[in-house]
Design an enzyme around this catalytic site. Structure first.
Site, PDB file in Angstrom:
ATOM      1  N   GLY A 108     -19.873  50.529  17.182  1.00 12.89           N
ATOM      2  CA  GLY A 108     -19.667  51.379  18.355  1.00 12.89           C
ATOM      3  C   GLY A 108     -18.243  51.278  18.882  1.00 12.89           C
ATOM      4  N   GLU A 115     -35.462  43.355   2.943  1.00 12.70           N
ATOM      5  CA  GLU A 115     -34.287  43.196   2.076  1.00 12.70           C
ATOM      6  C   GLU A 115     -34.081  41.730   1.694  1.00 12.70           C
ATOM      7  OE1 GLU A 115     -31.995  47.269   3.401  1.00 12.70           O
ATOM      8  OE2 GLU A 115     -31.332  45.429   4.342  1.00 12.70           O
ATOM      9  N   ASP A 145     -26.154  48.987  20.284  1.00 11.87           N
ATOM     10  CA  ASP A 145     -27.388  48.199  20.382  1.00 11.87           C
ATOM     11  C   ASP A 145     -27.637  47.627  21.771  1.00 11.87           C
ATOM     12  OD1 ASP A 145     -27.825  48.627  17.740  1.00 11.87           O
ATOM     13  OD2 ASP A 145     -27.654  46.528  17.110  1.00 11.87           O
TER      14      ASP A 145
HETATM   15  C1  LIG Z   1     -28.904  41.911   9.237  1.00 14.16           C
HETATM   16  C2  LIG Z   1     -28.724  43.309   9.764  1.00 14.16           C
HETATM   17  C3  LIG Z   1     -28.891  44.385   8.927  1.00 14.16           C
HETATM   18  C4  LIG Z   1     -28.709  45.678   9.396  1.00 14.16           C
HETATM   19  N1  LIG Z   1     -28.872  46.719   8.540  1.00 14.16           N
HETATM   20  C5  LIG Z   1     -28.602  47.969   8.959  1.00 14.16           C
HETATM   21  C6  LIG Z   1     -28.650  49.066   8.059  1.00 14.16           C
HETATM   22  O1  LIG Z   1     -28.963  48.889   6.868  1.00 14.16           O
HETATM   23  N2  LIG Z   1     -28.327  50.297   8.513  1.00 14.16           N
HETATM   24  C7  LIG Z   1     -27.975  50.493   9.823  1.00 14.16           C
HETATM   25  O2  LIG Z   1     -27.654  51.631  10.167  1.00 14.16           O
HETATM   26  N3  LIG Z   1     -27.957  49.497  10.707  1.00 14.16           N
HETATM   27  C8  LIG Z   1     -28.253  48.229  10.314  1.00 14.16           C
HETATM   28  N4  LIG Z   1     -28.205  47.196  11.201  1.00 14.16           N
HETATM   29  C9  LIG Z   1     -27.981  47.478  12.629  1.00 14.16           C
HETATM   30  C10 LIG Z   1     -26.517  47.739  12.912  1.00 14.16           C
HETATM   31  O3  LIG Z   1     -25.721  46.738  12.319  1.00 14.16           O
HETATM   32  C11 LIG Z   1     -26.338  47.775  14.412  1.00 14.16           C
HETATM   33  O4  LIG Z   1     -27.158  48.787  14.934  1.00 14.16           O
HETATM   34  C12 LIG Z   1     -24.888  48.048  14.786  1.00 14.16           C
HETATM   35  O5  LIG Z   1     -24.075  46.988  14.337  1.00 14.16           O
HETATM   36  C13 LIG Z   1     -24.742  48.212  16.286  1.00 14.16           C
HETATM   37  O6  LIG Z   1     -23.393  48.413  16.588  1.00 14.16           O
HETATM   38  P1  LIG Z   1     -22.791  47.877  17.961  1.00 14.16           P
HETATM   39  O7  LIG Z   1     -21.400  48.356  18.011  1.00 14.16           O
HETATM   40  O8  LIG Z   1     -23.706  48.191  19.082  1.00 14.16           O
HETATM   41  O9  LIG Z   1     -22.832  46.293  17.838  1.00 14.16           O
HETATM   42  P2  LIG Z   1     -22.206  45.332  16.735  1.00 14.16           P
HETATM   43  O10 LIG Z   1     -21.817  46.070  15.521  1.00 14.16           O
HETATM   44  O11 LIG Z   1     -23.165  44.208  16.611  1.00 14.16           O
HETATM   45  O12 LIG Z   1     -20.866  44.814  17.418  1.00 14.16           O
HETATM   46  C14 LIG Z   1     -20.877  44.036  18.588  1.00 14.16           C
HETATM   47  C15 LIG Z   1     -19.523  43.345  18.689  1.00 14.16           C
HETATM   48  O13 LIG Z   1     -19.421  42.791  19.993  1.00 14.16           O
HETATM   49  C16 LIG Z   1     -18.870  41.493  19.905  1.00 14.16           C
HETATM   50  N5  LIG Z   1     -19.343  40.744  21.076  1.00 14.16           N
HETATM   51  C17 LIG Z   1     -20.618  40.462  21.396  1.00 14.16           C
HETATM   52  N6  LIG Z   1     -20.661  39.764  22.552  1.00 14.16           N
HETATM   53  C18 LIG Z   1     -19.375  39.609  22.949  1.00 14.16           C
HETATM   54  C19 LIG Z   1     -18.777  38.947  24.062  1.00 14.16           C
HETATM   55  N7  LIG Z   1     -19.496  38.334  25.009  1.00 14.16           N
HETATM   56  N8  LIG Z   1     -17.426  38.967  24.154  1.00 14.16           N
HETATM   57  C20 LIG Z   1     -16.663  39.568  23.212  1.00 14.16           C
HETATM   58  N9  LIG Z   1     -17.202  40.206  22.134  1.00 14.16           N
HETATM   59  C21 LIG Z   1     -18.530  40.220  22.021  1.00 14.16           C
HETATM   60  C22 LIG Z   1     -19.416  40.957  18.583  1.00 14.16           C
HETATM   61  O14 LIG Z   1     -18.636  39.893  18.086  1.00 14.16           O
HETATM   62  C23 LIG Z   1     -19.373  42.197  17.702  1.00 14.16           C
HETATM   63  O15 LIG Z   1     -18.159  42.304  17.014  1.00 14.16           O
HETATM   64  C24 LIG Z   1     -28.373  45.891  10.756  1.00 14.16           C
HETATM   65  C25 LIG Z   1     -28.216  44.791  11.619  1.00 14.16           C
HETATM   66  C26 LIG Z   1     -28.377  43.505  11.121  1.00 14.16           C
HETATM   67  C27 LIG Z   1     -28.179  42.338  12.040  1.00 14.16           C
END
Ligand SMILES: Cc1cc2nc3c(=O)[nH]c(=O)nc-3n(C[C@H](O)[C@H](O)[C@H](O)COP(=O)(O)OP(=O)(O)OC[C@H]3O[C@@H](n4cnc5c(N)ncnc54)[C@H](O)[C@@H]3O)c2cc1C
Length: 428
Positions: free
Chosen positions: A17, A177, A306
């Protein structure tokens, strides 16, 4: 918005995101002035969909993670900071870092993702680790490989059986998986590497509390995945919730199964963004956001990915997957760009379904695009090509494609490395 001082956008979290916001704002810096600060607690962006392959010795860590600073090096208006955010001063417009620093913002995007959840049993975490970070993946890899090493030296048949039992809790995509990859690792790839144990006899047990695995897919795809996993030698236990985990056993449905490796893939909990903002959250800790992804009463603060919940998929909740986080990030970038040009109208976010995918071992997968459902080897190829396409950089695409081709043809997993020490505490 002032035209004099550059508008400061702070993005917390450089996951799918947060990076999408940053990419969506490319080119917006010159007129009328914008600067961006990206803060993350880790120095790398992680491709979580392939984490299970690091956990099961298919890929190396550097093939699925990239330094954030390097990814954004050509964006002169972007500053990357390594730091842990611990709170937000909403009225004073400051992001508060755990080391005491504070960052002023004009617009704030919280994209801090989620972690695994133990349904009120956090004490299980040391015995049943989840999969979310690179450290989680290398620790899971270590546990699997160490268990096989210990089994090779174990003379007591009962202990040896426990060391050769691999339990995965949770039958969603990650659990499926992991189970498929562990079954292939033990039953196929490592069978020539040991002398005193027969790794083909390893027991891989997938425990799911609900009535079927892959409950977010249609029942026919769930059935197909179940049969495909069973063909790989995975035992599936449906309708039983786990009631205890410790360093030598897991308990479910009144049964105790001795196992040294228990992996948790059963639930997620959003980052505490809602608590930082003093806003209500749902049961999984996700913040309910406004239709334009802002928070109530504060149009300058966005929560995405998320860590947010919104019914923007034809009235249904947007799934917690990477494409949804990216689409939200791009929507926020568009909103900020329009505001910089004086257009303050709020536009609702709408999720476009880009499919639901899960792979079962290295030859089969299930895909639900809504309008078409695909399963088997064709689905696996689509899954593989899609994941290679979404990796960052040509080098990584080639490296991952080559690793997969190598394993496909030879069965050799080159990443079977035990690194760091096992910190698992002893239980009762
Ligand atoms: C094992 C696994 C398998 C997955 N497989 C799939 C798949 O096959 N297909 C799919 O579409 N989705 C998959 N997902 C889900 C997908 O990865 C997530 O929906 C997606 O990463 C969400 O994006 P995001 O930007 O919300 O959070 P994230 O990508 O998790 O990024 C959050 C970021 O915030 C940072 N952060 C968190 N807290 C703090 C803080 N307090 N201070 C500073 N930084 C912070 C973290 O370090 C991270 O870099 C999977 C998830 C997991 C865990």
């Amino acid at each position: 918005m002032s035209a004099a001082a550059p508008h400061h956008v702070v993005i917390v979290g450089a996951g799918f995101g947060g990076l999408a916001v940053c990419h969506g704002l490319a080119g917006a810096a010159s007129r009328p002035g914008l600067r961006i600060t990206v803060v993350d607690q880790r120095n790398h962006h992680l491709f979580q969909p392939l984490l299970y392959q690091v956990g099961t010795a298919v890929l190396a860590t550097s093939e699925i993670a990239w330094p954030i600073r390097h990814l954004l090096r050509r964006r002169k208006e972007v500053t990357t900071l390594l730091g842990v955010v611990g709170g937000i001063d909403v009225d004073g417009r400051h992001v508060l870092l755990e080391d005491g620093a504070a960052l002023h913002f004009d617009s704030l995007v919280l994209a801090t993702g989620a972690r695994h959840a133990y349904f009120g049993h956090d004490e299980w975490e040391p015995y049943a680790p989840g999969l979310k970070t690179l450290e989680d993946a290398t620790s899971i890899r270590r546990r699997i490989l160490l268990s096989l090493e210990r089994a090779e030296r174990e003379s007591d048949p009962e202990r040896r059986a426990a060391l050769l039992t691999f339990v995965i809790v949770g039958g969603g995509p990650t659990g499926v998986e992991l189970a498929g990859a562990i079954a292939e690792l033990t039953h196929q790839n490592l069978r020539e590497d040991f002398r005193l144990i027969d790794t083909r006899k390893a027991r891989v047990l997938l425990i799911e509390a609900g009535p079927r695995i892959l409950s977010s897919f249609t029942p026919d795809l769930s059935d197909y995945a179940q049969r495909a996993l069973q063909r790989l030698g995975v035992e599936i236990q449906l309708g039983s919730a786990v009631t205890d985990c410790n360093d030598h056993a897991v308990t479910y449905g009144g049964q105790v199964v001795a196992a040294d490796v228990i992996l948790w893939a059963a639930g997620v909990r959003a980052s505490p963004a809602a608590a930082w903002l003093g806003m209500p959250a749902d049961n999984a800790g996700r913040m309910k956001v406004e239709p334009d992804l802002t928070i109530p009463g504060h149009p300058e603060i966005f929560v995405i990915g998320d860590t947010a919940t919104i019914n923007a998929w034809h009235g249904n909740p947007v799934p917690g997957i990477a494409p949804a986080a990216k689409q939200m990030g791009l929507h926020v970038a568009q909103t900020i760009k329009r505001r910089l040009q004086g257009d303050m109208r709020a536009r609702p976010f709408r999720y476009r379904n880009s499919g639901n995918l899960a792979t079962i071992g290295k030859r089969s997968a299930v895909i639900d695009f809504g309008w078409i459902k695909i399963r088997g080897w064709l689905a696996w190829w689509i899954w593989g090509l899609a994941h290679i396409y979404f990796l960052i950089g040509l080098r990584n695409r080639l490296a991952v494609a080559l690793s997969w081709l190598w394993i496909y043809l030879t069965g050799n997993r080159s990443a079977c490395l035990i690194t760091q020490v096992d910190h698992r505490p002893k239980s009762r």
